[in-house]
Design an enzyme around this catalytic site. Structure first.
Site, PDB file in Angstrom:
ATOM      1  N   LYS A 145       0.843  -1.196   0.000  1.00  0.00           N
ATOM      2  CA  LYS A 145       0.000   0.000   0.000  1.00  0.00           C
ATOM      3  C   LYS A 145       0.877   1.245   0.000  1.00  0.00           C
ATOM      4  O   LYS A 145       2.048   1.189   0.378  1.00  0.00           O
ATOM      5  CB  LYS A 145      -0.874   0.014   1.264  1.00  0.00           C
ATOM      6  CG  LYS A 145      -1.952  -1.062   1.299  1.00  0.00           C
ATOM      7  CD  LYS A 145      -2.761  -0.971   2.572  1.00  0.00           C
ATOM      8  CE  LYS A 145      -3.829  -2.048   2.657  1.00  0.00           C
ATOM      9  NZ  LYS A 145      -4.901  -1.903   1.660  1.00  0.00           N
TER      10      LYS A 145
ATOM     11  N   ARG B 237      -9.760 -11.970   1.865  1.00  0.00           N
ATOM     12  CA  ARG B 237     -10.552 -13.048   1.280  1.00  0.00           C
ATOM     13  C   ARG B 237      -9.801 -14.378   1.332  1.00  0.00           C
ATOM     14  O   ARG B 237     -10.420 -15.441   1.371  1.00  0.00           O
ATOM     15  CB  ARG B 237     -10.966 -12.695  -0.153  1.00  0.00           C
ATOM     16  CG  ARG B 237      -9.829 -12.492  -1.104  1.00  0.00           C
ATOM     17  CD  ARG B 237     -10.213 -11.713  -2.336  1.00  0.00           C
ATOM     18  NE  ARG B 237     -10.390 -10.283  -2.070  1.00  0.00           N
ATOM     19  CZ  ARG B 237     -10.748  -9.376  -2.991  1.00  0.00           C
ATOM     20  NH1 ARG B 237     -10.975  -9.752  -4.237  1.00  0.00           N
ATOM     21  NH2 ARG B 237     -10.870  -8.118  -2.666  1.00  0.00           N
TER      22      ARG B 237
HETATM   23  N1  BES Z   1      -8.014  -4.170   4.422  1.00  0.00           N
HETATM   24  C1  BES Z   1      -8.247  -3.790   3.071  1.00  0.00           C
HETATM   25  C2  BES Z   1      -9.608  -3.114   2.884  1.00  0.00           C
HETATM   26  C3  BES Z   1      -9.752  -1.763   3.527  1.00  0.00           C
HETATM   27  C4  BES Z   1      -9.466  -0.629   2.808  1.00  0.00           C
HETATM   28  C5  BES Z   1     -10.206  -1.649   4.800  1.00  0.00           C
HETATM   29  C6  BES Z   1      -9.621   0.605   3.376  1.00  0.00           C
HETATM   30  C7  BES Z   1     -10.370  -0.409   5.393  1.00  0.00           C
HETATM   31  C8  BES Z   1     -10.075   0.721   4.673  1.00  0.00           C
HETATM   32  C9  BES Z   1      -8.189  -5.002   2.158  1.00  0.00           C
HETATM   33  O1  BES Z   1      -7.342  -6.013   2.556  1.00  0.00           O
HETATM   34  C10 BES Z   1      -7.677  -4.512   0.845  1.00  0.00           C
HETATM   35  O2  BES Z   1      -6.550  -4.129   0.787  1.00  0.00           O
HETATM   36  N2  BES Z   1      -8.545  -4.549  -0.177  1.00  0.00           N
HETATM   37  C11 BES Z   1      -8.196  -4.113  -1.459  1.00  0.00           C
HETATM   38  C12 BES Z   1      -8.665  -5.160  -2.433  1.00  0.00           C
HETATM   39  C13 BES Z   1      -8.041  -5.061  -3.798  1.00  0.00           C
HETATM   40  C14 BES Z   1      -6.551  -5.350  -3.733  1.00  0.00           C
HETATM   41  C15 BES Z   1      -8.704  -6.067  -4.714  1.00  0.00           C
HETATM   42  C16 BES Z   1      -8.883  -2.783  -1.715  1.00  0.00           C
HETATM   43  O3  BES Z   1      -9.989  -2.563  -1.211  1.00  0.00           O
HETATM   44  O4  BES Z   1      -8.291  -1.941  -2.375  1.00  0.00           O
HETATM   45 MN    MN Z   2      -5.348  -5.723   1.912  1.00  0.00          MN
END
Ligand code: BES
Ligand code: MN
Ligand code: ZN
Length: 491
Positions: A273, A347
């Site tokens: 990230k 997931r």
């Molecule tokens: N933990 C994140 C989702 C999240 C994002 C929670 C912002 C709280 C605030 C999750 O693991 C994630 O990174 N999801 C990605 C999925 C993508 C890589 C398909 C996302 O939402 O960008």
């Molecule tokens: Mn994630």
């Protein structure tokens, strides 16, 4: 804070602060507010006539009775209009009143169970909502002391005492579960590690006689949890797969299973990230925290239902052995997964937990997870996404959402979403790459690991709040505890 129900004359109760309520555009004050008005020679009527007190939701008026009643001060709290009155109005009013009382230096507060009998409000529900609002509104991070010594619901009528006591018991249990969840989510990731969550589970098991399994890497290996283990591969803090079971039926009943995403920190892994994205990623175990909170509530209320909690807990970080985009993993049910993004880790850990749930032949499984940023884009901080393969389960959860105002909005599980996850090298990919319908694609992925009535709650958008309002206090909300406890206790 000591919380009780007492059968006494509220005007003579031993407390420094008395809380009474006022409806907006209501008839002349009646009940306790009416009795207070008479004791004060019409002071409340005068406040209303002058427009100084309107009964608007959240309005607080402080009255000093100067010996006319036993309490040194009276807080008149607005409940809004009677025709839209509900438990949410009670929780909000109780929270505002409790915080104001604390600001004023109150120690011992007595209160009516707000609004019982109005607009169909049952006395027990009014009592429960008053306690929930009070406790949650007074919440402070990691501080057992809420700042008041005691809070009691008072009603002169001894015949109401049993119902009031029950409401207190429920409200207290639900608030304690929510407080636990809020604390866990707010803890930094170097405190709330998987082992820390396991210790909390151990504490719950000790307190309530739950069955407990704390799976380590070797255990997960034996269970074939290749997806969970891949995410945990680079973790410095050892992963734990937590299984907590409340079973009053001795294995006879088909259980309700709760699954909570327990990523104690989500760096994204190799699909790392950015600066912004990392912020708040200590919150990525909010699903796990909610599940632990519900188990606290269920334990305290001695639910007659069999409930199993599953928490795959690990951090998602990097070392030389970190799992990579392109790796193919094998989940516990044999399904193979091509990793497109190591940031779609939630997931993966849920896949193994959902597969594990099958062994219970569950009546229903509900997972709760901060799964996608996309659900926040879709619904904002006002509702969690509800995905379900079973209409009866969806409707039971929507009822609980209505009762608790932990809002859910149903989202689709159309087969087109899973098409986006077709892989050339495995049964499916873990991400479609592009963002379109991201929350729905994630839910469709999860569905592939379910073989029972199932619902998924995506709480990424509701996990925390930016400002203190009503019984929500700036920071983690503990979303899901009140909702799921209500669902379980009525299932
Ligand atoms: N933990 C994140 C989702 C999240 C994002 C929670 C912002 C709280 C605030 C999750 O693991 C994630 O990174 N999801 C990605 C999925 C993508 C890589 C398909 C996302 O939402 O960008
Ligand atoms: Mn994630
Ligand atoms: Zn995550």
């Amino acid at each position: 804070m000591d919380v009780t129900a007492v059968a006494e004359n509220p005007l003579a109760v031993a407390a420094d602060t008395l809380v009474v309520n006022l409806f907006e555009r209501g008839p002349a004050p009646s009940g306790l507010t009416g009795a207070l008005d008479r004791a004060l020679g019409g002071a409340v009527t005068e406040l209303i006539a002058s427009g100084d007190a309107t009964g608007r939701s959240g309005e607080l008026t402080v009255v000093y009775p100067r010996g006319a009643v036993s309490a040194a001060r009276v807080l008149v709290v607005g409940l809004g209009p009677a025709n839209t009155f509900d438990a949410e109005a009670v929780r909000r009013a109780a929270a505002s009143a409790a915080r104001r009382a604390r600001e004023l230096g109150a120690r011992r507060v007595a209160s009516a169970a707000h609004g019982a009998g109005i607009n169909g409000m049952a006395l027990g529900d009014a009592a429960q909502a008053t306690i929930e609002g009070t406790r949650l509104g007074l919440y402070r991070y990691h501080q057992a002391d809420e700042g008041l010594e005691s809070f009691s619901l008072v009603d002169e009528d001894t015949e109401k005492l049993e119902v009031l006591r029950d409401g207190v018991r429920w409200g207290d249990a639900v608030a304690e579960g929510t407080r636990l969840a809020r604390d866990l989510v707010q803890h930094p990731a170097n405190v709330a590690t998987p082992e820390y969550l396991a210790d909390v589970a151990q504490g719950l098991a000790n307190d309530h006689g739950f069955g407990l399994t704390l799976g380590d890497r070797a255990w997960a290996e034996r269970e074939g949890m290749g997806a969970f283990l891949a995410v945990a591969r680079a973790a410095g803090h050892e992963p734990r797969f937590i299984v907590l079971e409340h079973d009053p039926s001795d294995g006879k009943d088909a259980p309700l299973v709760l699954v909570g995403k327990g990523i104690t920190f989500d760096s994204g892994g190799l699909s790392i990230k950015g600066r912004q994205g990392l912020e708040g990623m200590k919150h990525d175990m909010a699903g796990a925290a909610a599940v632990l909170g519900v188990m606290r509530t269920v334990g305290r209320l001695r639910s007659p239902r069999r409930v199993v909690a599953l928490i795959p807990a690990t951090e998602n970080v990097i070392d030389a052995f970190a799992y990579r985009p392109s790796d193919v993993l094998r989940a516990a049910n044999g399904t193979t997964i091509e990793v497109i993004s190591t940031d779609a880790e939630g997931r993966l850990v849920l896949a193994d937990a959902l597969a594990y749930a099958s062994r219970y032949e569950p009546r229903a499984v509900v997972d709760i997870a901060t799964l996608t940023g996309a659900i926040d884009v879709a619904l904002g901080p006002h509702a969690a996404g509800l995905f379900a393969n079973d209409d009866a389960l969806a409707s039971a959860l929507l009822t609980a959402a209505q009762r608790t105002t932990e809002r859910l909005w149903r989202m689709p599980l159309w087969p087109q979403y899973i098409d986006a996850l077709d892989s050339q090298v495995a049964d499916l990919k873990n991400s479609a790459g592009k963002a379109a319908g991201g929350a729905c694609v994630a839910a469709a992925f999860l569905e592939r690991f379910t073989a029972y009535p199932w619902a998924h709650l995506d709480i990424a958008g509701v996990r925390a709040t930016e400002s203190t309002d009503g019984y929500q206090v700036k920071g983690p909300t503990g979303f899901g505890v009140r909702l799921l406890a209500d669902w379980i206790m009525r299932a």
